[in-house]
Enzyme design. Structure first.
Site, short mmCIF file in Angstrom:
data_model
loop_
_atom_site.label_atom_id
_atom_site.label_comp_id
_atom_site.label_asym_id
_atom_site.label_seq_id
_atom_site.Cartn_x
_atom_site.Cartn_y
_atom_site.Cartn_z
N TYR A 1 0.83 -1.20 0.00
CA TYR A 1 0.00 0.00 0.00
C TYR A 1 0.88 1.26 0.00
CZ TYR A 1 -2.89 3.60 2.32
OH TYR A 1 -3.53 4.76 2.68
N ASP B 1 -1.65 -6.52 9.32
CA ASP B 1 -2.70 -5.55 9.04
C ASP B 1 -3.86 -6.32 8.40
OD1 ASP B 1 -4.39 -3.65 7.82
OD2 ASP B 1 -2.76 -2.20 7.64
N ILE C 1 -7.18 -5.35 7.93
CA ILE C 1 -8.35 -4.49 7.76
C ILE C 1 -9.28 -4.95 6.64
CG2 ILE C 1 -7.10 -2.51 8.70
CD1 ILE C 1 -6.98 -1.34 5.88
N LYS D 1 -13.00 -0.76 5.80
CA LYS D 1 -13.19 -1.62 4.63
C LYS D 1 -14.31 -2.64 4.83
CE LYS D 1 -9.48 0.57 3.37
NZ LYS D 1 -9.58 1.75 2.47
#
Length: 469
Positions: free
Chosen positions: A145, A230, A232, A272
């Protein structure tokens, strides 16, 4: 005299990345079906707008929660007064139960080990402050990202060393890639403090396999470092294989009573999975009491409002709703993903096979003028300015191979996505025509040039012979 700090005047924020520049161009000329039909369509925003109707329906059926009431009585004053940074217990309990539900209840979470933050951005930065000092490094698998260059580095002073993954194996993490990244960090005299992964991956839209998770845990165990997972996008998995949390593998492999147990940390968010990025709800989950304590204190710089916590505690505590939402949202993501992939395929463009996320990792290598990142940016500019689509070039995600792009599909209507796909088709077709025309022209020029060269050589020989005479 220097009046501003180095932080204010430095250029390390990452705002000059093509990822952010694409957003800027979109904001100058945003597509609107009626007001600006030729504007740029935003496909660079990983936002989930597919299930707002479910959320709005719940709000309509639960006016007390939306109106900040309890049993019909207003609790506005109670929520408006100061709340400490530990968060509302009811919300923390509801959130850990929701996290477990998304993971098929294969693992449970303790609300006392949860730290609330203003979104995942804040959660990741807070963990960097807790785990690394200025100049320390975290290893990240590529592509990753683009915002991590800002979130992990800008204010903390930490460094990112890429774990180079390639398309040859679907960008999977390998032991050799981990070791190479570790050696690279050491060669730069950086102290490696951990590995950070996104699972499911942003931008790939793939879930980590059990083998990859086991490899990562073994690696951080051997090196004596941390692992941040992570997660999410954990609720966006719409195809098999199902999502496997690092917490699940930690337990399966009996890491509970080892030092590794305290060195694995999870980042979560409702941006998300629930499609609420504007609510700024993030969280850190850690088994390390010191990390939880320090992160809780740091969270005072980015708290979630009491009103937001109250509303969401009521929503997430409604198990009938959450069960329906998770299931229906995944079905809609699956349908939209298939629509995107089919549309691109009809334009002769393929995507990495994926099973999660709000985007596709799109292979446009065949559309490059050359196998270079300069050619990738050249193509990206055409897509932004000429085609009218903001997508994210792979180079902004630190991909090692030019020609890959991230394109989002869940932040728009079906009609808008169909228009975006049609624009891509038109561009590919016009490019093919241009290429054919260029090829024909090149062939004609080659033929003409050959004749000219033959004539020149003949004329040269003639004049040379004349001189000899």
């Amino acid at each position: 005299m220097k009046l501003l700090s180095e932080k204010a005047t430095c250029n390390s924020h990452g705002q000059d990345s093509s990822y952010f520049l694409g957003w800027q161009e979109y904001e100058k000329n945003p597509y609107d079906e009626n007001q600006n039909p030729k504007g740029i369509i935003q496909m660079g925003l990983a936002e989930n707008q597919l299930s707002f109707d479910l959320l709005e329906s719940w709000l309509g059926q639960n006016p007390d929660a939306a109106g900040f009431k309890r049993n019909g009585e207003s609790i506005f004053r109670e929520l408006a007064l100061f709340q400490d940074y530990h968060g509302l217990p009811a919300f923390k309990n509801a959130l850990v139960q929701f996290m477990a539900e998304i993971r098929g209840n294969k693992v449970t979470f303790d609300s006392n080990k949860l730290v609330l933050t203003a979104g995942a951005t804040s959660a990741n930065e807070t963990l960097m402050f807790c785990l690394a000092d200025r100049g320390d490094a975290f290893l990240l698998p590529t592509p990753y990202y683009p915002g991590f260059d800002r979130d992990l580095k800008w204010r903390t002073g930490a460094e990112i060393v890429p774990i180079q993954c390639t398309s040859s194996n679907g960008f999977r993490i390998t032991e050799s890639a981990l070791e190479e990244a570790y050696k690279e960090a050491k060669s730069r005299n950086l102290r490696v403090k951990g590995v950070l992964v996104t699972n499911p991956s942003n931008p790939l839209g793939t879930t980590l396999t059990r083998n990859e998770l086991e490899l990562l845990l073994s690696f951080v165990d051997t090196k004596g470092i941390h692992l941040i997972s992570d997660e999410i996008y954990s609720g966006t998995v719409f195809y098999s294989p199902n999502f496997v949390s690092v917490m699940e593998v930690l337990i399966e492999k009996n890491y509970m009573y080892t030092e590794v147990w305290d060195r694995v940390h999870i980042v979560y968010s409702l941006s998300k999975d629930l499609g609420l990025p504007g609510f700024r709800v993030g969280a850190i989950y850690s088994n390390d009491d010191v990390v939880v304590s320090a992160a809780t204190k740091m969270s005072s710089f980015g708290l979630i409002s009491s009103q937001t916590q109250y509303l969401l505690s009521a929503m997430l505590s409604d198990k009938k709703f959450t069960n329906k939402y998770i299931s229906e949202n995944q079905k809609r993501l699956k349908k939209r993903h298939a629509m995107m992939v089919r549309g691109l395929q009809s334009a002769g463009i393929s995507c990495l096979e994926s099973n999660a996320g709000l985007f596709c990792w799109v292979d446009m290598r065949h559309l490059l003028s050359s196998n270079t990142f300069e050619a990738e940016i050249e193509l990206w500019k055409k897509i932004v300015y000429e085609v009218g689509l903001n997508i994210s070039p792979g180079s902004s995600c630190h991909c090692t191979e030019p020609g890959w792009f991230r394109a989002c599909f869940a932040n728009m209507s079906e009609d808008t996505l169909n228009l975006a796909i049609q624009r891509i088709k038109n561009f590919v077709n016009s490019s093919a025509i241009s290429t054919d025309a260029h090829s024909n022209q090149t062939n004609q020029n080659t033929s003409t040039n050959t004749k000219k060269k033959l004539f020149s050589k003949w004329g040269f020989r003639l004049s040379f012979n004349d001189r000899e005479r």
